[in-house]
Design a protein around this motif. Sequence first.
Motif, short mmCIF file in Angstrom:
data_model
loop_
_atom_site.label_atom_id
_atom_site.label_comp_id
_atom_site.label_asym_id
_atom_site.label_seq_id
_atom_site.Cartn_x
_atom_site.Cartn_y
_atom_site.Cartn_z
N LYS A 242 0.81 -1.22 0.00
CA LYS A 242 0.00 0.00 0.00
C LYS A 242 0.85 1.27 0.00
O LYS A 242 0.31 2.38 0.00
CB LYS A 242 -0.90 0.03 1.25
N SER A 244 2.76 2.97 -2.09
CA SER A 244 2.63 3.95 -3.17
C SER A 244 1.29 4.67 -3.13
O SER A 244 1.22 5.90 -3.16
CB SER A 244 2.83 3.27 -4.52
N SER A 245 0.21 3.90 -3.03
CA SER A 245 -1.12 4.51 -3.06
C SER A 245 -1.43 5.33 -1.83
O SER A 245 -2.22 6.28 -1.88
CB SER A 245 -2.19 3.42 -3.23
N GLN A 246 -0.82 4.99 -0.69
CA GLN A 246 -1.10 5.70 0.57
C GLN A 246 -0.03 6.74 0.92
O GLN A 246 -0.08 7.33 2.00
CB GLN A 246 -1.21 4.69 1.71
N LYS A 247 0.93 6.97 0.01
CA LYS A 247 2.01 7.92 0.26
C LYS A 247 2.70 7.62 1.60
O LYS A 247 2.86 8.49 2.46
CB LYS A 247 1.48 9.36 0.23
#
Length: 581
Positions: A242, A244-247
């Motif tokens: 997660k 990348s999508s959740q920074k």
Amino acid sequence: MSRYLISWKVGGEAGFGIKSAGLTFAKVCKRAGYFVFGYDEYPSLIRGGHTTYQVTVSESPVASTAEEVDILVALNKDTFTRHAKELNHGSVVIYDKTAAPITLTEAQKEMHIKLVHIPLALLTEQAKGQPVMRNTISLGASQAVIGLPFSMLASVITQTFGHKSALIETNITAARLGYDYVRKEYPKLDFKTKLWNKPDGKELLLTGNDAIALGALAADLRFYVAYPMTPSSSILHYLAGKASSQKLVVKHAEDEISVINMALGASHAGVRAMVGTSGGGFSLMVEAQGLAGITETPIVIVNAQRPGPATGLPTWTEQGDLRFVMHAAQGEFPRIVLAPGDHAECFYMTAKAFNWADRYQVPVILLTDKFLGESHRTVEPFDVKRVTVDRGKALMSDAALRNAKAYKRYKVTADGISPRSIPGQKNGVYLANSDEHDEFGFSDEESANRIEQVRKRARKFALAAREINGAMLYGSPKAKKTVVAWGSMKGPVQDAIAWLHPSQQRKINFLHLNVLWPFPSETVAQVLGRAKTVLLVENNSTAQLGGLIRQQTGIYLEHKLLKYDGRPLYPSEIKERLLML
């Protein structure tokens, strides 16, 4: 009285696809509208050794694994040898008599145990699959035994393999061969419990570790670092997926000393940070936890317990680290110890852990274990709206720092919580010192300053003790019998009580503790003081909660149910002990 419908277990050598088969069966039953609880057991070997996955299926929420087995899928003879004693009256054993010849004893025949031979090797060849696909054929056979339509299994297989059309086709073919074989060769097989397809509920199917990861993300986690260690490793795997999508920054560090020091650096810089480990890894983090204590740096530490000491039983479960984490690191400083009891508490208490770490500027330790962390369970979707992000009243704004005449990071305050700045804020410079320090952070070994800073830090703990109560009573306060347990024993205890006759249930209540430090002394003393009989349930050998209760309340608990063989407690064991009291 039993709350579950079917207990299904698959066993074989590691590398046989045991876990994937178990999880697939759990997903099928979940899609059919049932509640499930799945738990796997495996040795600490890279390959080989005996492995199982057990799924308990129920029409109502189930929070533990059953001791008995209704359907045993024995992919080798060793599985039957090990688990025959768990078979129920009328159980079914799915096996290949060519590879794993089985002969029932007279006692087993009297129990009407049924052997269902499936030529796994032959059907695997017909499916043009690899030997590991024996597990898929067995899933098809299991589907036929319990009566669910084959289309449900095919749907789960299709979703599991995604866009890999060749694998989807081969696995569906293999599963169909197992399904059709049972229907053709055993048309009169009368399994005691048949499932029917009901509307799929909105429940999620996930592990306790998944729930911890989701709770951390909901709480605005920005930095996670770990060194893989069973049974905490899947938190690292989930969050890495997660990142990348959740920074989110996710780091696999070189060892646990680096892990916690990197996290402290991230927290010092102003972002929410968490680490995950087990008891052995936590041992290496102890000195740095002391650094968090004296610099008053917030951090969340997940300790997923397993049996020790040393390497111990690295892939099994236990509640052996409570006293350790309460006192780890030299000297005295406040910390908070949480122990979620189920998958929902894993989510919500992880979110609270970050708020409490920030509010009180202390390490918060989340104690889970292999049983809770790695078990799959159907749960209600988590309500993210219940999660609030509270960075604490002492996190200073730029405006407040501009107006400050002299910023004191360790200012002596009435509640012990000092103003906190983030590196880069103007007028917010201070020294984060591992020595005892004055209000500015400079080393100070004078007697008066030492007493003042120790008392300041202690006041934070006293405040936390007033504001946090982690004792929950289930059942009537007037019940004559009380069961007391902590952490992951919540599920087995609740299931055990639910499986009693209603007339017996009314006589029992359950005191569950999910905040162990600060200890909820007043609540515990009141509840146990009213009870005529108390049963302590723990997954360790020394009754660590029992000792803590006596230390904090003076109450000695005579009746104990302790288990420390690496296996979780079963509801049937708790039920039996309750009926003896």
